[in-house]
Design an enzyme around this catalytic site. Sequence first.
Site, PDB file in Angstrom:
ATOM      1  N   HIS A 131       0.788  -1.235   0.000  1.00  0.00           N
ATOM      2  CA  HIS A 131       0.000   0.000   0.000  1.00  0.00           C
ATOM      3  C   HIS A 131       0.824   1.292   0.000  1.00  0.00           C
ATOM      4  O   HIS A 131       0.316   2.347   0.395  1.00  0.00           O
ATOM      5  CB  HIS A 131      -0.947   0.020   1.207  1.00  0.00           C
ATOM      6  CG  HIS A 131      -2.011  -1.026   1.187  1.00  0.00           C
ATOM      7  ND1 HIS A 131      -1.743  -2.368   1.296  1.00  0.00           N
ATOM      8  CD2 HIS A 131      -3.359  -0.931   1.096  1.00  0.00           C
ATOM      9  CE1 HIS A 131      -2.873  -3.051   1.263  1.00  0.00           C
ATOM     10  NE2 HIS A 131      -3.874  -2.196   1.135  1.00  0.00           N
ATOM     11  N   HIS A 135      -2.948  -1.732  -4.490  1.00  0.00           N
ATOM     12  CA  HIS A 135      -4.229  -1.127  -4.138  1.00  0.00           C
ATOM     13  C   HIS A 135      -4.306   0.233  -4.825  1.00  0.00           C
ATOM     14  O   HIS A 135      -3.682   1.194  -4.416  1.00  0.00           O
ATOM     15  CB  HIS A 135      -4.369  -0.967  -2.623  1.00  0.00           C
ATOM     16  CG  HIS A 135      -5.779  -0.693  -2.172  1.00  0.00           C
ATOM     17  ND1 HIS A 135      -6.591   0.237  -2.787  1.00  0.00           N
ATOM     18  CD2 HIS A 135      -6.523  -1.224  -1.170  1.00  0.00           C
ATOM     19  CE1 HIS A 135      -7.775   0.267  -2.181  1.00  0.00           C
ATOM     20  NE2 HIS A 135      -7.753  -0.624  -1.203  1.00  0.00           N
ATOM     21  N   HIS A 175     -11.159  -7.422  -5.483  1.00  0.00           N
ATOM     22  CA  HIS A 175     -11.469  -6.536  -4.369  1.00  0.00           C
ATOM     23  C   HIS A 175     -12.260  -5.340  -4.890  1.00  0.00           C
ATOM     24  O   HIS A 175     -11.811  -4.614  -5.767  1.00  0.00           O
ATOM     25  CB  HIS A 175     -10.149  -6.093  -3.733  1.00  0.00           C
ATOM     26  CG  HIS A 175     -10.272  -5.345  -2.458  1.00  0.00           C
ATOM     27  ND1 HIS A 175     -10.487  -3.988  -2.415  1.00  0.00           N
ATOM     28  CD2 HIS A 175     -10.190  -5.756  -1.163  1.00  0.00           C
ATOM     29  CE1 HIS A 175     -10.519  -3.592  -1.153  1.00  0.00           C
ATOM     30  NE2 HIS A 175     -10.344  -4.655  -0.364  1.00  0.00           N
ATOM     31  N   GLU A 179     -13.510  -9.363   0.066  1.00  0.00           N
ATOM     32  CA  GLU A 179     -14.068  -8.010   0.105  1.00  0.00           C
ATOM     33  C   GLU A 179     -14.447  -7.548  -1.299  1.00  0.00           C
ATOM     34  O   GLU A 179     -14.238  -6.395  -1.669  1.00  0.00           O
ATOM     35  CB  GLU A 179     -13.087  -7.029   0.740  1.00  0.00           C
ATOM     36  CG  GLU A 179     -12.794  -7.322   2.200  1.00  0.00           C
ATOM     37  CD  GLU A 179     -11.947  -6.254   2.858  1.00  0.00           C
ATOM     38  OE1 GLU A 179     -12.387  -5.713   3.879  1.00  0.00           O
ATOM     39  OE2 GLU A 179     -10.851  -5.974   2.340  1.00  0.00           O
ATOM     40  N   CYS A 227     -10.796   1.947   7.478  1.00  0.00           N
ATOM     41  CA  CYS A 227     -10.818   2.670   6.207  1.00  0.00           C
ATOM     42  C   CYS A 227     -12.158   3.352   5.955  1.00  0.00           C
ATOM     43  O   CYS A 227     -12.217   4.426   5.351  1.00  0.00           O
ATOM     44  CB  CYS A 227     -10.475   1.735   5.051  1.00  0.00           C
ATOM     45  SG  CYS A 227     -11.511   0.255   4.974  1.00  0.00           S
TER      46      CYS A 227
END
Length: 657
Positions: free
Chosen positions: A157, A209, A283, A335, A419
């Site tokens: 990330h 991401h 995701h 997710e 988040c």
Amino acid sequence: MTNASTAPNEIATRARFRPPAVPQIDLGGFWGDRVDAVAARTADILYERCVAARMLEQIDPDRPSPGVVIPFHSMSPTGNEFTGATVTTQMFWDSDWGKTIETAAYSLYRRRNPELEKKIDAVIDMYEKLQQPDGYLSSWYQRIQPGLRWTNLRDCHELYCAGHLIEGAVAYYQATGKRKLLDILCRYADHIGDTFGPEPGKKRGYCGHEEIELALVKLGRVTGSQKYLDLAKFFIDERGQEPHYFDQEARARGADPKNFHFRTYEYNQSHKPVREQDKVVGHAVRAMYLYSGMADVATEYGDDTLRVALDRLWDDLTQKNLYLTGGLGPSAANEGFTADYDLPNDTAYAETCAAVALVFWASRMLGMGPNARYADVMEQALYNGSISGLSLDGSRFFYENPLESRGRHHRWIWHRCPCCPPNIGRMVASVGSYFYGQSEDAIAVHLYGDNRGRFEVAGGKVTLTQESRYPWDGAIAIAVETEAPLHFKLYLRIPGWCRKASLSVNGEPVDLSAASENGYARLDRLWKSGDTVKLDLQMEARRIYANPNVRQDLGRVALARGPMLYCVEEVDNRGDLSALALPADTALKTLDEPGVLGGIVSLSATGEAELADDWNGGLYRSTPPRRTSADLKAVPYFAWDNREPGEMLVWLRESKG
């Protein structure tokens, strides 16, 4: 150093429609109440809970490094633990600070809060001290794992955190006029540009991401610097190319490229180059952020090859993989997405961040021109699947947003993977920017409700003032103010849910069939102060049915009115909501309830209930249950779980009556 006050250069002429900055729009009515809740409570809560989670210790170079911090328990009303959060969430704490700063920025514009501003300024000072001479800035890799920067883009990330910090910096500059954080992040973006790119000696990588792409476009727009747009385009163009960067990166650090979480690059949408992708996979939040960045780049560069891919992906999402709430991603395991038409209700993951990110994507598709195809979905996600993630008072949050609950799903005050709270906070605080789009010679009105917007268009200044009780009433009046008569185009969205609409300018009716363009009414004329536009959208309660391939919703019906999806809650109805049925021929009634849930319009009907009181404790029998008449009351889905705890249901069984 990039000068943030520089007027945008030639990049401004390439874009079609850009969103206004948050300070250009003053909100009242429904959304004004939501923004006030964020400004009054949420913004402070985000800061306080980041501090409680020890995030401040990680970014403050004047304190000893906290080392790896085991996240504290999720603070839900029931004390339940939540899956999916691990110690690795600490590595993206910078992103939580970025979103918290963004929420605070727009909240400070809305409502003075000297104490919060002082705290945020102190956080910015810490980041200034933390930044390395070459511009690099990552609290995780500087304070917790030094020496490993840019070695694992797939999992860690790094660029994602940079993106959220950039967005926070842009917001803080626009809302407060303070440029320190913007300068810090410009230096970091310059370092990223020196590190990544197609040139010899640079890394041809991208983040596992996605987020940096859309942040760089924001930075390019506010600074007028083309290099940030070019870097965003590089990250989009490079994704999924062969040889695969994540494979090369893994080998370079001595790891097996196949040994990673989920073991498929579909998870982070790098399985194919973006222009070859045609299915939403992996995701959900990552996917929406990627498509948002792609849409921004398509707008800035007039790239039709990206637009074609985006439309394929849009169709796949909206026709096969989207909840009626505007929620998406049914599975907690990844997710994200599973299979077409797999949209379970009680186990729906539908992460708040995913619905927020869908709003981002839809709004950016509108950068290529007004089109109700995108604006209708933006509105759907805004009013339902996103703001359901925030309580009416701005203090509690949903991570998951199911469409059915047996009474055990409740809001919590924080999460080990936090988040969603700052994501919904920043979206609500900046929601005014989604109401409009502006180009050199046009203003598009995407959303309705009390507000005043200030624009520069066609070489002049224009103020539009909307007066409306929307979303509870479909009557909208727009007053036009100009310094001098000005010729420009005004686009007004006619929502897809509206069966009948009427439009007039200065009392003169407008032929909507002749003025219609991609679901908008196009008014191209010389405008002057005092001109008034009136739009009336018929707003009736309606029934909605799902595609038969959605097996969970067969024989069921959902209720909606205007942009609002409705649900039944136990507090308004008898227990065991699954025993209720709505006859197909029953009329739906509306009722203004100013004292309920902050002021709503509720729906009611005479339904049926199957009774279990004569089964004598048996589990099965050869005769059907008795039925009795039952009064049903439905409230907007976004507001559920704000009163007494209990069951909730969106999709009701429909009976023949």
